[in-house]
Scaffold this motif. Structure first.
Motif, PDB file in Angstrom:
ATOM      1  N   LEU A  47       0.828  -1.205   0.000  1.00 26.12           N
ATOM      2  CA  LEU A  47       0.000   0.000   0.000  1.00 26.12           C
ATOM      3  C   LEU A  47       0.865   1.258   0.000  1.00 26.12           C
ATOM      4  O   LEU A  47       0.546   2.241  -0.676  1.00 26.12           O
ATOM      5  N   SER A  48       1.972   1.223   0.742  1.00 26.63           N
ATOM      6  CA  SER A  48       2.906   2.354   0.750  1.00 26.63           C
ATOM      7  C   SER A  48       3.506   2.560  -0.635  1.00 26.63           C
ATOM      8  O   SER A  48       3.620   3.694  -1.111  1.00 26.63           O
ATOM      9  N   ASN A  49       3.873   1.473  -1.285  1.00 32.40           N
ATOM     10  CA  ASN A  49       4.451   1.550  -2.622  1.00 32.40           C
ATOM     11  C   ASN A  49       3.434   2.108  -3.608  1.00 32.40           C
ATOM     12  O   ASN A  49       3.756   2.972  -4.425  1.00 32.40           O
ATOM     13  N   ARG A  50       2.209   1.652  -3.504  1.00 35.60           N
ATOM     14  CA  ARG A  50       1.157   2.150  -4.399  1.00 35.60           C
ATOM     15  C   ARG A  50       0.931   3.639  -4.200  1.00 35.60           C
ATOM     16  O   ARG A  50       0.822   4.400  -5.158  1.00 35.60           O
ATOM     17  N   ALA A  51       0.860   4.070  -2.952  1.00 34.16           N
ATOM     18  CA  ALA A  51       0.514   5.456  -2.650  1.00 34.16           C
ATOM     19  C   ALA A  51       1.681   6.424  -2.789  1.00 34.16           C
ATOM     20  O   ALA A  51       1.505   7.539  -3.282  1.00 34.16           O
ATOM     21  N   PHE A  52       2.856   6.027  -2.338  1.00 32.24           N
ATOM     22  CA  PHE A  52       3.982   6.963  -2.232  1.00 32.24           C
ATOM     23  C   PHE A  52       5.097   6.700  -3.228  1.00 32.24           C
ATOM     24  O   PHE A  52       6.018   7.503  -3.338  1.00 32.24           O
ATOM     25  N   GLY A  53       5.079   5.542  -3.885  1.00 32.38           N
ATOM     26  CA  GLY A  53       6.158   5.179  -4.792  1.00 32.38           C
ATOM     27  C   GLY A  53       7.257   4.430  -4.055  1.00 32.38           C
ATOM     28  O   GLY A  53       7.269   4.353  -2.831  1.00 32.38           O
ATOM     29  N   PRO A  54       8.183   3.845  -4.802  1.00 30.06           N
ATOM     30  CA  PRO A  54       9.203   2.995  -4.186  1.00 30.06           C
ATOM     31  C   PRO A  54      10.153   3.731  -3.245  1.00 30.06           C
ATOM     32  O   PRO A  54      10.569   3.173  -2.235  1.00 30.06           O
TER      33      PRO A  54
END
Length: 186
Positions: A47-54
Protein backbone atom coordinates in the motif's frame (compact mmCIF):
# COMPACT_ATOMS: atom_id res chain seq x y z
CA UNK A 1 1.37 12.80 2.47
CA UNK A 2 3.66 13.02 5.49
CA UNK A 3 0.87 11.82 7.80
CA UNK A 4 0.30 8.85 5.48
CA UNK A 5 3.96 7.85 5.75
CA UNK A 6 3.84 8.19 9.54
CA UNK A 7 0.72 6.02 9.69
CA UNK A 8 2.44 3.41 7.51
CA UNK A 9 5.55 3.43 9.73
CA UNK A 10 3.44 3.10 12.89
CA UNK A 11 1.46 0.22 11.38
CA UNK A 12 4.69 -1.47 10.26
CA UNK A 13 6.28 -1.19 13.71
CA UNK A 14 3.14 -2.53 15.38
CA UNK A 15 2.82 -5.52 13.03
CA UNK A 16 6.51 -6.49 13.14
CA UNK A 17 6.82 -6.11 16.93
CA UNK A 18 3.61 -8.10 17.44
CA UNK A 19 4.86 -10.85 15.10
CA UNK A 20 8.22 -11.03 16.89
CA UNK A 21 6.47 -11.36 20.22
CA UNK A 22 3.96 -13.91 18.86
CA UNK A 23 6.61 -16.12 17.19
CA UNK A 24 7.78 -17.12 20.67
CA UNK A 25 4.50 -18.99 21.22
CA UNK A 26 4.22 -22.12 19.10
CA UNK A 27 0.81 -23.55 18.36
CA UNK A 28 2.37 -26.93 17.57
CA UNK A 29 5.41 -28.34 15.77
CA UNK A 30 4.26 -26.70 12.52
CA UNK A 31 3.19 -23.22 13.44
CA UNK A 32 3.73 -20.21 15.67
CA UNK A 33 1.37 -17.29 16.26
CA UNK A 34 3.77 -15.02 14.37
CA UNK A 35 2.71 -16.67 11.11
CA UNK A 36 -0.65 -14.93 11.31
CA UNK A 37 0.59 -11.44 12.05
CA UNK A 38 3.78 -10.80 10.07
CA UNK A 39 2.33 -11.19 6.55
CA UNK A 40 0.34 -7.99 7.13
CA UNK A 41 3.69 -6.17 6.83
CA UNK A 42 3.67 -6.99 3.11
CA UNK A 43 0.23 -5.37 2.79
CA UNK A 44 1.57 -2.22 4.47
CA UNK A 45 4.60 -2.17 2.17
CA UNK A 46 2.49 -2.72 -0.95
CA UNK A 47 0.00 0.00 0.00
CA UNK A 48 2.91 2.35 0.75
CA UNK A 49 4.45 1.55 -2.62
CA UNK A 50 1.16 2.15 -4.40
CA UNK A 51 0.51 5.46 -2.65
CA UNK A 52 3.98 6.96 -2.23
CA UNK A 53 6.16 5.18 -4.79
CA UNK A 54 9.20 3.00 -4.19
CA UNK A 55 11.46 5.68 -2.66
CA UNK A 56 9.01 6.58 0.09
CA UNK A 57 8.02 2.94 0.57
CA UNK A 58 11.70 2.24 1.27
CA UNK A 59 11.67 5.04 3.86
CA UNK A 60 8.71 3.33 5.55
CA UNK A 61 10.72 0.09 5.58
CA UNK A 62 13.87 1.75 6.95
CA UNK A 63 12.01 3.54 9.73
CA UNK A 64 9.97 0.44 10.51
CA UNK A 65 13.16 -1.62 10.59
CA UNK A 66 14.92 0.58 13.15
CA UNK A 67 11.92 1.01 15.44
CA UNK A 68 10.66 -2.57 15.21
CA UNK A 69 14.07 -4.11 15.90
CA UNK A 70 14.55 -1.88 18.93
CA UNK A 71 11.10 -2.76 20.24
CA UNK A 72 11.58 -6.45 19.45
CA UNK A 73 14.73 -6.66 21.57
CA UNK A 74 12.50 -5.74 24.49
CA UNK A 75 9.42 -7.80 23.50
CA UNK A 76 11.20 -10.90 22.25
CA UNK A 77 14.89 -11.83 22.40
CA UNK A 78 17.92 -10.20 20.82
CA UNK A 79 18.32 -13.23 18.52
CA UNK A 80 14.73 -12.97 17.29
CA UNK A 81 15.13 -9.20 16.88
CA UNK A 82 18.29 -9.64 14.79
CA UNK A 83 16.73 -12.43 12.70
CA UNK A 84 13.66 -10.33 12.16
CA UNK A 85 15.66 -7.25 11.25
CA UNK A 86 17.84 -9.03 8.70
CA UNK A 87 14.88 -10.85 7.14
CA UNK A 88 12.62 -7.79 7.25
CA UNK A 89 15.06 -5.41 5.60
CA UNK A 90 16.05 -7.81 2.82
CA UNK A 91 12.57 -9.05 2.01
CA UNK A 92 10.62 -5.80 2.32
CA UNK A 93 13.06 -4.09 -0.03
CA UNK A 94 12.72 -7.01 -2.43
CA UNK A 95 8.93 -6.78 -2.11
CA UNK A 96 9.13 -3.11 -3.13
CA UNK A 97 11.25 -3.93 -6.19
CA UNK A 98 8.93 -6.73 -7.33
CA UNK A 99 5.78 -4.69 -6.71
CA UNK A 100 7.18 -1.69 -8.56
CA UNK A 101 8.14 -3.82 -11.54
CA UNK A 102 4.59 -5.27 -11.76
CA UNK A 103 2.61 -2.17 -10.71
CA UNK A 104 1.16 -1.51 -14.19
CA UNK A 105 -0.26 -5.00 -14.68
CA UNK A 106 -3.61 -6.27 -13.36
CA UNK A 107 -4.19 -4.73 -9.91
CA UNK A 108 -3.74 -8.01 -8.01
CA UNK A 109 -0.50 -9.24 -9.63
CA UNK A 110 1.94 -6.85 -7.97
CA UNK A 111 0.78 -7.39 -4.36
CA UNK A 112 0.34 -11.14 -4.76
CA UNK A 113 3.62 -11.85 -6.57
CA UNK A 114 5.68 -9.57 -4.34
CA UNK A 115 4.19 -11.04 -1.16
CA UNK A 116 4.54 -14.67 -2.25
CA UNK A 117 8.15 -14.31 -3.41
CA UNK A 118 9.33 -12.08 -0.57
CA UNK A 119 7.59 -14.31 1.99
CA UNK A 120 9.59 -17.32 0.81
CA UNK A 121 12.86 -15.46 1.33
CA UNK A 122 11.67 -13.98 4.63
CA UNK A 123 10.77 -17.40 5.99
CA UNK A 124 14.12 -18.91 5.02
CA UNK A 125 16.15 -16.06 6.51
CA UNK A 126 14.14 -15.53 9.68
CA UNK A 127 13.76 -19.12 10.84
CA UNK A 128 17.33 -20.15 10.07
CA UNK A 129 18.81 -17.14 11.89
CA UNK A 130 16.33 -17.14 14.79
CA UNK A 131 16.16 -20.84 15.59
CA UNK A 132 18.89 -22.91 13.86
CA UNK A 133 20.87 -24.87 16.44
CA UNK A 134 18.32 -24.35 19.21
CA UNK A 135 16.80 -27.81 19.15
CA UNK A 136 13.40 -26.30 18.35
CA UNK A 137 11.45 -27.61 15.33
CA UNK A 138 12.33 -24.55 13.25
CA UNK A 139 12.24 -26.28 9.87
CA UNK A 140 8.66 -27.44 10.35
CA UNK A 141 7.76 -24.02 11.78
CA UNK A 142 9.21 -22.48 8.61
CA UNK A 143 7.15 -24.78 6.37
CA UNK A 144 3.98 -24.07 8.34
CA UNK A 145 4.76 -20.36 8.45
CA UNK A 146 5.22 -20.14 4.71
CA UNK A 147 1.98 -22.04 4.08
CA UNK A 148 0.13 -19.52 6.25
CA UNK A 149 1.90 -16.61 4.51
CA UNK A 150 0.63 -17.92 1.17
CA UNK A 151 -2.91 -17.99 2.51
CA UNK A 152 -2.61 -14.58 4.11
CA UNK A 153 -1.14 -13.13 0.88
CA UNK A 154 -4.27 -14.27 -0.94
CA UNK A 155 -6.58 -12.95 1.79
CA UNK A 156 -4.72 -9.59 1.90
CA UNK A 157 -5.82 -9.02 -1.69
CA UNK A 158 -9.26 -8.19 -0.24
CA UNK A 159 -8.16 -5.17 1.81
CA UNK A 160 -5.60 -4.20 -0.86
CA UNK A 161 -8.31 -4.28 -3.52
CA UNK A 162 -10.67 -2.21 -1.37
CA UNK A 163 -8.04 0.30 -0.24
CA UNK A 164 -6.58 0.73 -3.72
CA UNK A 165 -9.86 2.38 -4.70
CA UNK A 166 -9.23 5.07 -2.04
CA UNK A 167 -5.48 5.35 -2.42
CA UNK A 168 -4.42 7.42 -5.35
CA UNK A 169 -1.65 5.53 -7.16
CA UNK A 170 1.83 7.00 -7.35
CA UNK A 171 2.45 8.22 -10.89
CA UNK A 172 6.20 8.51 -10.81
CA UNK A 173 6.04 12.27 -10.41
CA UNK A 174 7.85 13.82 -7.48
CA UNK A 175 5.91 16.16 -5.19
CA UNK A 176 6.60 19.84 -5.80
CA UNK A 177 10.03 20.95 -4.61
CA UNK A 178 11.61 17.48 -4.62
CA UNK A 179 13.98 15.98 -7.13
CA UNK A 180 14.54 12.27 -7.75
CA UNK A 181 17.94 11.06 -6.61
CA UNK A 182 20.61 11.70 -9.23
CA UNK A 183 18.63 14.30 -11.19
CA UNK A 184 19.40 17.97 -11.28
CA UNK A 185 16.81 20.66 -11.17
CA UNK A 186 16.19 22.15 -14.62
Amino acid sequence: MRSGVLIAVAAMVFVVALANYAVQFPLNDWLTWGAFTYPVAFLITDLSNRAFGPARARRVVYAGFVLAVALSIWLATPRIAVASGVAFLATQLWDIAIFNRLRHQDWWRAPLASSVLASALDTAIFFSVAFAGTGLPWTTWAIGDYAVKLGVAAVMLIPFGALRLWIRPWTGQQPTGQQPAGQQQS
